[in-house]
Design a protein around this motif. Structure first.
Motif, PDB file in Angstrom:
ATOM      1  N   TYR A 252       1.756 -20.049  51.309  1.00  0.00           N
ATOM      2  CA  TYR A 252       2.323 -19.372  50.263  1.00  0.00           C
ATOM      3  C   TYR A 252       1.549 -18.671  49.220  1.00  0.00           C
ATOM      4  O   TYR A 252       0.688 -19.194  49.194  1.00  0.00           O
ATOM      5  N   GLY A 253       2.521 -17.913  48.583  1.00  0.00           N
ATOM      6  CA  GLY A 253       1.328 -17.068  48.087  1.00  0.00           C
ATOM      7  C   GLY A 253       1.916 -17.325  46.231  1.00  0.00           C
ATOM      8  O   GLY A 253       2.944 -18.526  45.412  1.00  0.00           O
ATOM      9  N   ARG A 254       2.442 -16.426  45.691  1.00  0.00           N
ATOM     10  CA  ARG A 254       2.465 -16.412  44.303  1.00  0.00           C
ATOM     11  C   ARG A 254       4.537 -16.654  44.149  1.00  0.00           C
ATOM     12  O   ARG A 254       4.611 -16.778  43.147  1.00  0.00           O
ATOM     13  N   GLN A 255       5.067 -16.711  45.690  1.00  0.00           N
ATOM     14  CA  GLN A 255       6.802 -16.758  45.660  1.00  0.00           C
ATOM     15  C   GLN A 255       6.508 -18.033  45.637  1.00  0.00           C
ATOM     16  O   GLN A 255       7.834 -19.235  45.347  1.00  0.00           O
ATOM     17  N   LEU A 256       5.661 -19.268  45.868  1.00  0.00           N
ATOM     18  CA  LEU A 256       5.359 -20.380  46.105  1.00  0.00           C
ATOM     19  C   LEU A 256       6.488 -21.056  47.171  1.00  0.00           C
ATOM     20  O   LEU A 256       7.421 -22.231  46.501  1.00  0.00           O
ATOM     21  N   GLY A 257       6.578 -20.508  47.992  1.00  0.00           N
ATOM     22  CA  GLY A 257       7.914 -21.181  48.917  1.00  0.00           C
ATOM     23  C   GLY A 257       9.689 -19.814  48.500  1.00  0.00           C
ATOM     24  O   GLY A 257       9.273 -19.509  47.409  1.00  0.00           O
ATOM     25  N   HIS A 258      10.052 -20.960  49.242  1.00  0.00           N
ATOM     26  CA  HIS A 258      11.650 -20.585  48.972  1.00  0.00           C
ATOM     27  C   HIS A 258      12.837 -21.888  49.332  1.00  0.00           C
ATOM     28  O   HIS A 258      12.397 -23.093  50.052  1.00  0.00           O
ATOM     29  N   THR A 259      14.182 -21.705  49.196  1.00  0.00           N
ATOM     30  CA  THR A 259      14.765 -22.654  49.589  1.00  0.00           C
ATOM     31  C   THR A 259      15.881 -22.510  50.160  1.00  0.00           C
ATOM     32  O   THR A 259      16.296 -20.818  50.715  1.00  0.00           O
ATOM     33  N   GLU A 260      16.283 -23.476  50.630  1.00  0.00           N
ATOM     34  CA  GLU A 260      17.102 -22.501  52.319  1.00  0.00           C
ATOM     35  C   GLU A 260      18.210 -23.323  52.113  1.00  0.00           C
ATOM     36  O   GLU A 260      18.385 -24.903  52.430  1.00  0.00           O
ATOM     37  N   LEU A 261      19.565 -23.304  52.165  1.00  0.00           N
ATOM     38  CA  LEU A 261      20.834 -23.910  52.510  1.00  0.00           C
ATOM     39  C   LEU A 261      21.401 -24.487  54.110  1.00  0.00           C
ATOM     40  O   LEU A 261      21.454 -23.806  54.611  1.00  0.00           O
ATOM     41  N   TYR A 262      21.066 -25.667  53.904  1.00  0.00           N
ATOM     42  CA  TYR A 262      21.309 -26.275  55.553  1.00  0.00           C
ATOM     43  C   TYR A 262      22.015 -27.093  55.600  1.00  0.00           C
ATOM     44  O   TYR A 262      22.295 -28.565  55.013  1.00  0.00           O
ATOM     45  N   ARG A 263      23.770 -26.797  56.546  1.00  0.00           N
ATOM     46  CA  ARG A 263      24.850 -28.119  56.362  1.00  0.00           C
ATOM     47  C   ARG A 263      25.390 -28.544  54.723  1.00  0.00           C
ATOM     48  O   ARG A 263      25.338 -29.476  55.139  1.00  0.00           O
ATOM     49  N   GLY A 264      25.575 -27.913  54.302  1.00  0.00           N
ATOM     50  CA  GLY A 264      25.550 -28.192  52.343  1.00  0.00           C
ATOM     51  C   GLY A 264      24.866 -28.897  51.465  1.00  0.00           C
ATOM     52  O   GLY A 264      24.269 -28.989  50.467  1.00  0.00           O
ATOM     53  N   ALA A 265      23.664 -28.416  52.311  1.00  0.00           N
ATOM     54  CA  ALA A 265      22.123 -29.384  51.835  1.00  0.00           C
ATOM     55  C   ALA A 265      21.170 -28.411  51.692  1.00  0.00           C
ATOM     56  O   ALA A 265      20.664 -28.046  52.221  1.00  0.00           O
ATOM     57  N   GLN A 266      20.479 -28.711  50.248  1.00  0.00           N
ATOM     58  CA  GLN A 266      19.626 -27.591  49.620  1.00  0.00           C
ATOM     59  C   GLN A 266      18.017 -28.102  50.204  1.00  0.00           C
ATOM     60  O   GLN A 266      17.822 -29.444  49.910  1.00  0.00           O
ATOM     61  N   TYR A 267      17.238 -27.574  50.956  1.00  0.00           N
ATOM     62  CA  TYR A 267      15.807 -27.487  51.043  1.00  0.00           C
ATOM     63  C   TYR A 267      14.628 -26.770  50.321  1.00  0.00           C
ATOM     64  O   TYR A 267      14.982 -25.512  50.711  1.00  0.00           O
ATOM     65  N   ARG A 268      13.820 -27.296  50.323  1.00  0.00           N
ATOM     66  CA  ARG A 268      12.772 -26.363  49.742  1.00  0.00           C
ATOM     67  C   ARG A 268      11.940 -26.110  50.705  1.00  0.00           C
ATOM     68  O   ARG A 268      10.984 -27.755  51.401  1.00  0.00           O
TER      69      ARG A 268
END
Length: 112
Positions: A36-52
């Motif tokens: 990761y760089g300046r964006q520090l990763g991201h979040t995704e939504l999978y089956r209604g749950a949010q994952y970092r």
């Protein structure tokens, strides 16, 4: 001699490979990496749950070569890998003192 290391988005590989071929590059090394760089990763939504997602999948492309083609190869890499968005990656250029071909024992630019 120099070593070019580029960290790129995985979906840009075909464009990068084509651009490097057009620039006269005959070989390269590819490694799947995460980081990761300046964006520090991201979040995704999978089956209604949010994952970092802290570590974003990337590809590391490496190419050793003579000094004469350095600018053309870096520019071809930059154009092919770029999307204009955050997370496009980086290109690093380092000087190589020596290289040795294991099979024949050739050294320097002859080993490349």
């Amino acid at each position: 001699m120099h070593l070019i290391t580029a960290i790129i988005r995985p979906h840009r590989l075909d464009a990068v490979r084509s651009a490097l071929g057009d620039a006269g590059v005959t070989g390269l090394t590819l490694t799947e990496v995460k980081g990761y760089g300046r964006q520090l990763g991201h979040t995704e939504l999978y089956r209604g749950a949010q994952y970092r997602i802290d570590f974003v999948p990337k590809l590391k492309v490496e190419r050793a070569g003579p000094e004469g083609r350095l600018d053309a190869v870096v520019e071809a890499l930059r154009r092919a890998a770029g999307t204009g968005q955050v997370g496009d990656g980086k290109i690093f250029v380092a000087r190589l003192d020596d290289a040795v071909r294991i099979r024949t024992g050739e050294t320097g630019a002859d080993a490349l």
